[in-house]
Scaffold this motif. Structure first.
Motif, PDB file in Angstrom:
ATOM      1  N   LYS A   1       0.784  -1.355  -0.021  1.00 42.89           N
ATOM      2  CA  LYS A   1       0.017  -0.081   0.063  1.00 42.89           C
ATOM      3  C   LYS A   1       0.853   1.259  -0.177  1.00 42.89           C
ATOM      4  CE  LYS A   1      -3.576  -2.599   2.308  1.00 42.89           C
ATOM      5  NZ  LYS A   1      -3.467  -3.337   3.543  1.00 42.89           N
ATOM      6  N   ASP A   2       2.006   1.169   0.651  1.00 39.96           N
ATOM      7  CA  ASP A   2       2.798   2.333   0.766  1.00 39.96           C
ATOM      8  C   ASP A   2       4.293   1.815   0.326  1.00 39.96           C
ATOM      9  OD1 ASP A   2       4.498   4.520   1.526  1.00 39.96           O
ATOM     10  OD2 ASP A   2       4.177   4.591   3.635  1.00 39.96           O
ATOM     11  N   PRO A   3       4.745   2.155  -1.025  1.00 37.68           N
ATOM     12  CA  PRO A   3       5.983   1.993  -1.459  1.00 37.68           C
ATOM     13  C   PRO A   3       7.158   2.151  -0.452  1.00 37.68           C
ATOM     14  CG  PRO A   3       4.773   2.985  -3.051  1.00 37.68           C
ATOM     15  CD  PRO A   3       3.955   3.259  -1.833  1.00 37.68           C
ATOM     16  N   ALA A   4       7.027   3.329   0.310  1.00 35.57           N
ATOM     17  CA  ALA A   4       8.065   3.826   1.118  1.00 35.57           C
ATOM     18  C   ALA A   4       8.328   2.692   2.501  1.00 35.57           C
ATOM     19  CB  ALA A   4       7.522   5.079   1.485  1.00 35.57           C
ATOM     20  N   GLN A   5       7.239   2.112   2.652  1.00 40.37           N
ATOM     21  CA  GLN A   5       7.334   1.072   3.895  1.00 40.37           C
ATOM     22  C   GLN A   5       8.297  -0.039   3.586  1.00 40.37           C
ATOM     23  OE1 GLN A   5       3.275  -0.225   4.521  1.00 40.37           O
ATOM     24  NE2 GLN A   5       3.919  -2.268   4.140  1.00 40.37           N
ATOM     25  N   ASN A   6       9.238  -0.356   4.255  1.00 38.61           N
ATOM     26  CA  ASN A   6       9.873  -1.571   4.162  1.00 38.61           C
ATOM     27  C   ASN A   6       8.935  -2.951   4.045  1.00 38.61           C
ATOM     28  OD1 ASN A   6      12.323  -0.423   4.484  1.00 38.61           O
ATOM     29  ND2 ASN A   6      12.311  -0.327   6.778  1.00 38.61           N
ATOM     30  N   CYS A   7       9.337  -3.724   3.041  1.00 45.78           N
ATOM     31  CA  CYS A   7       8.225  -4.613   2.694  1.00 45.78           C
ATOM     32  C   CYS A   7       8.845  -5.794   3.737  1.00 45.78           C
ATOM     33  CB  CYS A   7       8.366  -5.214   1.354  1.00 45.78           C
ATOM     34  SG  CYS A   7       7.391  -6.715   1.077  1.00 45.78           S
ATOM     35  N   LYS A   8       7.847  -6.419   4.527  1.00 46.21           N
ATOM     36  CA  LYS A   8       8.389  -7.581   5.427  1.00 46.21           C
ATOM     37  C   LYS A   8       8.175  -9.096   4.781  1.00 46.21           C
ATOM     38  CE  LYS A   8       6.296  -5.061   9.273  1.00 46.21           C
ATOM     39  NZ  LYS A   8       5.181  -4.960   9.918  1.00 46.21           N
ATOM     40  N   ALA A   9       7.571  -9.097   3.624  1.00 47.11           N
ATOM     41  CA  ALA A   9       7.736 -10.266   2.744  1.00 47.11           C
ATOM     42  C   ALA A   9       8.835 -10.305   2.129  1.00 47.11           C
ATOM     43  CB  ALA A   9       6.335 -10.111   1.836  1.00 47.11           C
ATOM     44  N   TYR A  10       8.953 -11.781   1.666  1.00 45.21           N
ATOM     45  CA  TYR A  10      10.112 -11.893   0.897  1.00 45.21           C
ATOM     46  C   TYR A  10       9.792 -11.802  -0.720  1.00 45.21           C
ATOM     47  CZ  TYR A  10      14.159 -14.994  -0.517  1.00 45.21           C
ATOM     48  OH  TYR A  10      15.104 -15.506  -1.007  1.00 45.21           O
ATOM     49  N   PRO A  11      10.396 -10.849  -1.252  1.00 43.97           N
ATOM     50  CA  PRO A  11       9.942 -10.340  -2.416  1.00 43.97           C
ATOM     51  C   PRO A  11      10.043 -11.447  -3.466  1.00 43.97           C
ATOM     52  CG  PRO A  11      11.111  -8.759  -1.632  1.00 43.97           C
ATOM     53  CD  PRO A  11      11.318  -9.991  -0.514  1.00 43.97           C
ATOM     54  N   PHE A  12       9.092 -11.808  -4.564  1.00 41.53           N
ATOM     55  CA  PHE A  12       8.986 -12.862  -5.150  1.00 41.53           C
ATOM     56  C   PHE A  12      10.280 -12.915  -6.139  1.00 41.53           C
ATOM     57  CE2 PHE A  12       7.171 -14.934  -9.023  1.00 41.53           C
ATOM     58  CZ  PHE A  12       7.047 -16.210  -8.439  1.00 41.53           C
ATOM     59  N   CYS A  13      10.599 -11.845  -6.663  1.00 42.05           N
ATOM     60  CA  CYS A  13      11.622 -11.528  -7.653  1.00 42.05           C
ATOM     61  C   CYS A  13      12.884 -11.951  -6.905  1.00 42.05           C
ATOM     62  CB  CYS A  13      11.690 -10.146  -8.204  1.00 42.05           C
ATOM     63  SG  CYS A  13      10.231  -9.584  -9.074  1.00 42.05           S
ATOM     64  N   LYS A  14      13.269 -11.362  -5.966  1.00 43.66           N
ATOM     65  CA  LYS A  14      14.413 -11.876  -4.984  1.00 43.66           C
ATOM     66  C   LYS A  14      14.419 -13.444  -4.716  1.00 43.66           C
ATOM     67  CE  LYS A  14      16.840 -10.778  -0.905  1.00 43.66           C
ATOM     68  NZ  LYS A  14      17.035 -10.110   0.306  1.00 43.66           N
ATOM     69  N   PHE A  15      13.243 -14.149  -4.590  1.00 42.52           N
ATOM     70  CA  PHE A  15      13.166 -15.310  -4.370  1.00 42.52           C
ATOM     71  C   PHE A  15      13.636 -15.967  -5.713  1.00 42.52           C
ATOM     72  CE2 PHE A  15      10.728 -19.172  -4.997  1.00 42.52           C
ATOM     73  CZ  PHE A  15      11.378 -20.078  -3.821  1.00 42.52           C
ATOM     74  N   ILE A  16      13.149 -15.818  -6.702  1.00 46.57           N
ATOM     75  CA  ILE A  16      13.648 -16.344  -8.126  1.00 46.57           C
ATOM     76  C   ILE A  16      14.982 -16.263  -8.331  1.00 46.57           C
ATOM     77  CG2 ILE A  16      13.132 -16.228 -10.476  1.00 46.57           C
ATOM     78  CD1 ILE A  16      10.462 -15.401 -10.038  1.00 46.57           C
ATOM     79  N   ARG A  17      15.664 -15.006  -7.930  1.00 46.97           N
ATOM     80  CA  ARG A  17      17.105 -14.962  -8.222  1.00 46.97           C
ATOM     81  C   ARG A  17      17.976 -15.738  -7.250  1.00 46.97           C
ATOM     82  NH1 ARG A  17      16.787  -9.753  -8.221  1.00 46.97           N
ATOM     83  NH2 ARG A  17      17.417  -9.347  -6.258  1.00 46.97           N
ATOM     84  N   GLU A  18      17.391 -15.965  -5.922  1.00 53.73           N
ATOM     85  CA  GLU A  18      18.404 -16.425  -4.917  1.00 53.73           C
ATOM     86  C   GLU A  18      17.884 -17.990  -4.927  1.00 53.73           C
ATOM     87  OE1 GLU A  18      17.644 -14.335  -1.248  1.00 53.73           O
ATOM     88  OE2 GLU A  18      18.872 -12.475  -2.286  1.00 53.73           O
ATOM     89  N   SER A  19      16.920 -18.283  -5.271  1.00 56.30           N
ATOM     90  CA  SER A  19      16.713 -19.884  -5.218  1.00 56.30           C
ATOM     91  C   SER A  19      17.296 -20.827  -6.168  1.00 56.30           C
ATOM     92  CB  SER A  19      15.242 -19.994  -4.872  1.00 56.30           C
ATOM     93  OG  SER A  19      14.929 -21.412  -4.693  1.00 56.30           O
TER      94      SER A  19
END
Length: 169
Positions: free
Chosen positions: A84-102
Motif C-alpha cells: 500500500k505504501d511503497p516507502a514502507q519496508n516490505c516484510k514479505a520475501y519479494p518474489f523476484c528476489k526469491f527467484i534470483r536467490e533460489s
C-alpha cells in the motif's frame, strides 16, 4: 495396530513424494520440462513407475506441487504484490528476489515454456485476495486490477530471468 501402520504408511508416502519432487528438480536443472519422462524420474529417485503413479497422476502434477512448495517459501507474496505504501519496508520475501536467490527452484521459474503454467498457479493461490485488496485501496475496477496482477507477475518473471546474475542493487 492399524493406527501405527497408517502412520508408518503416511511417513513413507511423505518421504516418497519428497524424493520424487527432489528428483524432478534435479532433472529440471538439466532438461526442459517437456523432455522429462516419468521413466527418467523413476530412475533418478530409484522407484518403480507403479510407485510414482501411486502418488502422482503425471509430471504436471509433480510440477504443480513443486510450485506450491516454492510459493510457501515466498511467505507473503500477496503482501509484496499489494504494498500500500511503497516507502514502507516490505516484510514479505519479494518474489523476484526469491527467484534470483533460489537455486533449487530457479530452473522452473526461468523456463519460458512454463511461464503461463506458473502464472496461472500463482493466480490460483493469491489473485483473488490481491484483487480484493487492490479494489479496496484504489478506484480501479476488477478487470483493471486483474490486468495489473498479470502485468506485475509477467513483469516480475521477465525481469528476474533477465537479471538472474545481477546484484540486488
Amino acid at each position: 495396530m492399524k493406527e501405527y501402520e497408517t502412520k508408518r504408511e503416511d511417513c513413507r508416502s511423505i518421504y516418497t513424494k519428497e524424493q520424487i519432487k527432489k528428483a524432478f528438480l534435479l532433472l529440471k536443472r538439466h532438461k526442459e520440462f517437456h523432455a522429462i519422462t516419468v521413466a527418467d524420474l523413476c530412475r533418478e529417485c530409484e522407484i518403480s513407475r507403479g510407485t510414482f503413479y501411486l502418488h502422482y497422476s503425471n509430471l504436471a502434477e509433480v510440477l504443480e506441487t513443486v510450485l506450491e512448495d516454492a510459493m510457501l517459501q515466498t511467505r507473503g507474496l500477496l503482501e509484496h504484490l499489494s504494498m500500500k505504501d511503497p516507502a514502507q519496508n516490505c516484510k514479505a520475501y519479494p518474489f523476484c528476489k526469491f527467484i534470483r536467490e533460489s537455486i533449487e527452484y530457479r530452473c522452473i521459474f526461468t523456463d519460458d515454456a512454463l511461464t503461463t503454467f506458473i502464472i496461472n498457479k500463482i493466480a490460483s493461490l493469491v489473485k483473488n485476495d490481491f484483487v480484493r485488496q487492490m479494489m479496496q485501496i484504489t478506484n480501479l475496477t476488477q478487470p483493471q486490477v486483474d490486468a495489473l496482477f498479470y502485468f506485475q507477475m509477467n513483469g516480475c518473471l521477465a525481469l528476474s530471468k533477465r537479471n538472474l546474475n545481477t546484484s540486488e542493487e
